[in-house]
Design a protein around this motif. Structure first.
Motif, PDB file in Angstrom:
ATOM      1  N   TYR A  68      -3.991   1.528   7.428  1.00 23.39           N
ATOM      2  CA  TYR A  68      -2.901   3.033   8.079  1.00 23.39           C
ATOM      3  C   TYR A  68      -2.926   3.695   6.748  1.00 23.39           C
ATOM      4  N   ARG A  69      -2.823   5.382   7.043  1.00 19.20           N
ATOM      5  CA  ARG A  69      -1.873   6.168   5.089  1.00 19.20           C
ATOM      6  C   ARG A  69      -1.340   6.828   5.999  1.00 19.20           C
ATOM      7  N   PRO A  70      -0.834   7.488   5.324  1.00 18.47           N
ATOM      8  CA  PRO A  70       0.498   9.063   5.649  1.00 18.47           C
ATOM      9  C   PRO A  70      -0.851  10.004   5.924  1.00 18.47           C
ATOM     10  N   ALA A  71      -0.358  10.734   6.639  1.00 19.94           N
ATOM     11  CA  ALA A  71      -1.504  12.150   6.645  1.00 19.94           C
ATOM     12  C   ALA A  71      -1.651  12.665   5.916  1.00 19.94           C
ATOM     13  N   ALA A  72      -0.908  12.615   5.456  1.00 17.61           N
ATOM     14  CA  ALA A  72      -0.425  13.825   4.245  1.00 17.61           C
ATOM     15  C   ALA A  72       0.336  13.581   2.519  1.00 17.61           C
ATOM     16  N   ALA A  73      -0.273  12.494   2.687  1.00 16.12           N
ATOM     17  CA  ALA A  73      -0.263  11.765   1.637  1.00 16.12           C
ATOM     18  C   ALA A  73      -1.304  11.939   0.457  1.00 16.12           C
ATOM     19  N   SER A  74      -0.927  12.496  -1.216  1.00 15.11           N
ATOM     20  CA  SER A  74      -1.832  12.867  -2.274  1.00 15.11           C
ATOM     21  C   SER A  74      -1.760  11.529  -3.000  1.00 15.11           C
ATOM     22  N   GLY A  75      -2.994  11.376  -3.991  1.00 10.54           N
ATOM     23  CA  GLY A  75      -2.756  10.780  -4.802  1.00 10.54           C
ATOM     24  C   GLY A  75      -2.358   9.188  -5.022  1.00 10.54           C
ATOM     25  N   GLU A  76      -1.930   8.165  -5.593  1.00  3.99           N
ATOM     26  CA  GLU A  76      -1.568   6.804  -5.107  1.00  3.99           C
ATOM     27  C   GLU A  76      -0.596   6.561  -4.493  1.00  3.99           C
ATOM     28  N   LEU A  77      -0.692   5.726  -3.782  1.00  2.00           N
ATOM     29  CA  LEU A  77       0.850   4.752  -3.277  1.00  2.00           C
ATOM     30  C   LEU A  77       1.096   3.503  -3.288  1.00  2.00           C
ATOM     31  N   ALA A  78       2.574   3.564  -2.739  1.00  3.94           N
ATOM     32  CA  ALA A  78       2.755   1.990  -2.687  1.00  3.94           C
ATOM     33  C   ALA A  78       1.853   1.227  -1.588  1.00  3.94           C
ATOM     34  N   GLY A  79       0.801  -0.462  -1.764  1.00  5.80           N
ATOM     35  CA  GLY A  79       0.590  -0.719  -1.172  1.00  5.80           C
ATOM     36  C   GLY A  79       1.301  -2.175  -0.475  1.00  5.80           C
ATOM     37  N   ILE A  80       1.786  -1.387   1.013  1.00  6.69           N
ATOM     38  CA  ILE A  80       1.924  -2.976   1.811  1.00  6.69           C
ATOM     39  C   ILE A  80       0.504  -3.727   2.929  1.00  6.69           C
ATOM     40  N   TYR A  81       0.337  -5.021   1.902  1.00  9.30           N
ATOM     41  CA  TYR A  81      -0.435  -5.460   3.409  1.00  9.30           C
ATOM     42  C   TYR A  81       0.412  -6.370   4.680  1.00  9.30           C
ATOM     43  N   TYR A  82      -0.004  -6.068   5.671  1.00 10.36           N
ATOM     44  CA  TYR A  82       0.524  -6.812   7.083  1.00 10.36           C
ATOM     45  C   TYR A  82      -0.341  -8.035   7.260  1.00 10.36           C
ATOM     46  N   VAL A 105       0.350   2.195   1.904  1.00  9.83           N
ATOM     47  CA  VAL A 105      -0.693   2.481   2.713  1.00  9.83           C
ATOM     48  C   VAL A 105      -0.430   1.515   3.162  1.00  9.83           C
ATOM     49  N   VAL A 106      -1.155   0.808   4.272  1.00 13.35           N
ATOM     50  CA  VAL A 106      -0.538  -0.713   5.167  1.00 13.35           C
ATOM     51  C   VAL A 106      -1.577  -1.075   5.837  1.00 13.35           C
ATOM     52  N   VAL A 107      -2.181  -2.274   4.864  1.00 11.77           N
ATOM     53  CA  VAL A 107      -3.799  -2.620   5.701  1.00 11.77           C
ATOM     54  C   VAL A 107      -3.062  -4.495   6.031  1.00 11.77           C
ATOM     55  N   SER A 108      -3.441  -4.380   7.333  1.00 12.34           N
ATOM     56  CA  SER A 108      -3.200  -5.518   8.364  1.00 12.34           C
ATOM     57  C   SER A 108      -4.391  -6.005   8.148  1.00 12.34           C
ATOM     58  N   VAL A 109      -4.082  -7.558   8.534  1.00 13.15           N
ATOM     59  CA  VAL A 109      -5.226  -8.047   8.693  1.00 13.15           C
ATOM     60  C   VAL A 109      -5.316  -8.822  10.174  1.00 13.15           C
ATOM     61  N   GLU A 110      -6.395  -9.331  10.619  1.00 13.98           N
ATOM     62  CA  GLU A 110      -7.026  -9.860  11.656  1.00 13.98           C
ATOM     63  C   GLU A 110      -7.725 -11.188  11.586  1.00 13.98           C
ATOM     64  N   TYR A 111      -6.598 -12.659  10.433  1.00 11.45           N
ATOM     65  CA  TYR A 111      -6.886 -13.324  10.316  1.00 11.45           C
ATOM     66  C   TYR A 111      -7.217 -14.619  11.880  1.00 11.45           C
ATOM     67  N   ARG A 134       2.309  -1.914  -7.649  1.00 10.60           N
ATOM     68  CA  ARG A 134       2.980  -1.295  -6.665  1.00 10.60           C
ATOM     69  C   ARG A 134       2.241  -2.509  -4.656  1.00 10.60           C
ATOM     70  N   ILE A 135       1.861  -3.483  -5.305  1.00  8.65           N
ATOM     71  CA  ILE A 135       1.547  -4.167  -3.825  1.00  8.65           C
ATOM     72  C   ILE A 135       2.708  -4.962  -3.114  1.00  8.65           C
ATOM     73  N   ALA A 136       3.095  -5.003  -1.772  1.00 10.95           N
ATOM     74  CA  ALA A 136       4.195  -6.067  -1.013  1.00 10.95           C
ATOM     75  C   ALA A 136       2.730  -6.742   0.199  1.00 10.95           C
ATOM     76  N   VAL A 137       3.781  -8.050  -0.295  1.00 10.08           N
ATOM     77  CA  VAL A 137       3.357  -8.827   1.496  1.00 10.08           C
ATOM     78  C   VAL A 137       4.179  -8.854   2.514  1.00 10.08           C
ATOM     79  N   TYR A 138       3.486  -8.386   3.477  1.00 14.20           N
ATOM     80  CA  TYR A 138       5.273  -8.480   4.622  1.00 14.20           C
ATOM     81  C   TYR A 138       4.294  -9.038   6.346  1.00 14.20           C
ATOM     82  N   GLY A 139       4.980  -9.790   6.239  1.00 15.98           N
ATOM     83  CA  GLY A 139       4.700 -10.781   8.336  1.00 15.98           C
ATOM     84  C   GLY A 139       6.181 -11.548   8.113  1.00 15.98           C
ATOM     85  N   ALA A 140       6.175 -11.077   9.796  1.00 15.36           N
ATOM     86  CA  ALA A 140       6.745 -12.019  10.854  1.00 15.36           C
ATOM     87  C   ALA A 140       6.553 -13.340  11.185  1.00 15.36           C
ATOM     88  N   SER A 141       7.428 -14.268  11.251  1.00 18.13           N
ATOM     89  CA  SER A 141       7.317 -15.216  12.212  1.00 18.13           C
ATOM     90  C   SER A 141       6.171 -15.990  11.815  1.00 18.13           C
TER      91      SER A 141
END
Length: 316
Positions: A75-89, A117-123, A158-165
């Motif tokens: 997932y990426r913000p449509a209007a974004a440019s340059g380097e953004l923070a990353g969230i691994y979901y 930028v969000v990268v969501s993983v299918e494990y 600037r990479i974070a990891v996010y997840g619930a349950s």
């Protein structure tokens, strides 16, 4: 007094409707394939408007050595440019349910409102694929994200990891693997009401038996499937990790009417004692995933506002 009487009144209506449609809740469905299909139908019934501010792309990326590729949704913000923070979901589902599609709305929201930028993983899921398959898939996806940060437009510092349950438990387990294997470097982690203790000995794990969403019996069953008859290590059940030093700063939230309440509070305290900065929120009246099932409730809005602000601040 029933524990159900402690639920936030505005958040209870959708839970009552769920129990009316599925007596005992979805964990009462014995066949795992039927249970998964029911959860997918339930999530699909939640109307989510398209968000033109976010673009999506699915990719197959290398999985663990000798194992199948892992699918990720970017997932990426449509209007974004340059380097953004990353969230691994990392999606939830008790290690036995769920997929990236079912949490598309939450990943989209985080991408849009945090501006990352969000990268969501299918494990892979248990019982077909018990531990360590799920966490190794999650780690492999994180490694791919970090190695391809430039292509993704992600600032690798600037990479974070996010997840619930279950995703929260896998968030911590993935951070432990990253620490123990020498990377990738993580700025932050946000395990939301994480599933982290296979022993089921806390007071809250005995209290929550008839809520209808992730009650004691379902949790015990899921842990059995996830472990596959083998003892838990720290990457399966992070409460078993003796050393928590070196983990990234954390944000944990949990409700008072959540089976995971006490294990999560105790883990947050242990992080603090290990010198890991940790922000802890305990929400009176919140049940497991209430902010998803009762999204319009004022309590749910407060929960999400705190998460978004914490992610923005940590990744600034």
């Amino acid at each position: 007094m029933s524990r159900r009487d402690l639920i936030d009144p505005e958040s209870r209506g959708t839970l009552d409707a769920l129990l009316e449609a599925i007596p005992g809740g979805f964990n009462a469905i014995p066949d795992i394939a039927a249970r998964r299909a029911t959860v997918q139908q339930m999530l699909a019934a939640i109307e989510v408007p398209e968000n033109p501010n976010v673009t999506r792309e699915d990719r197959a990326v290398p999985g663990p050595d000798g194992e199948p590729d892992v699918t990720v949704r970017i997932y990426r913000p449509a209007a974004a440019s340059g380097e953004l923070a990353g969230i691994y979901y990392i999606h939830g589902g008790g290690m036995i349910l769920g997929d990236i599609e079912g949490e598309d709305a939450a990943a989209t929201r985080i991408c849009d409102e945090v501006g990352a930028v969000v990268v969501s993983v299918e494990y892979r899921l248990a019982p077909e694929h018990p531990h360590p398959a799920p966490v190794e898939d999650c780690y492999a996806g994180l490694v791919w994200m970090a190695k391809n940060a430039t292509e993704l437009g992600v600032d690798p510092t600037r990479i974070a990891v996010y997840g619930a349950s279950a995703g929260g438990g896998l968030t911590i387990a993935t951070a432990l693997l990253a620490r123990d294997r020498g990377g990738p470097a993580l700025r932050f982690m946000m395990p939301i009401y994480p599933m982290i203790d296979d022993r089921n000995e806390t007071a809250s794990s005995h209290e929550i038996t008839d809520i209808g969403v992730w009650d004691r019996a379902g949790n015990i069953e899921a842990w059995g499937w996830y472990l596959g008859g083998r003892p838990a290590d720290r990457y399966a059940a992070p409460t078993r990790a003796e050393d928590l030093t070196g983990l990234p700063p954390a944000f944990i939230d949990v409700g008072t009417v959540d089976l995971f309440r006490d294990e999560d509070i105790a883990f947050a305290q242990r992080l603090m004692q290990a010198g890991v900065p940790c922000e802890l929120h305990v929400y009176p009246g919140a049940y497991h995933a209430s902010e998803t099932l009762a999204a319009e409730a004022a309590l749910s809005q407060r929960i999400w506002a705190a998460r978004i602000e914490a992610l923005r601040s940590a990744l600034a």
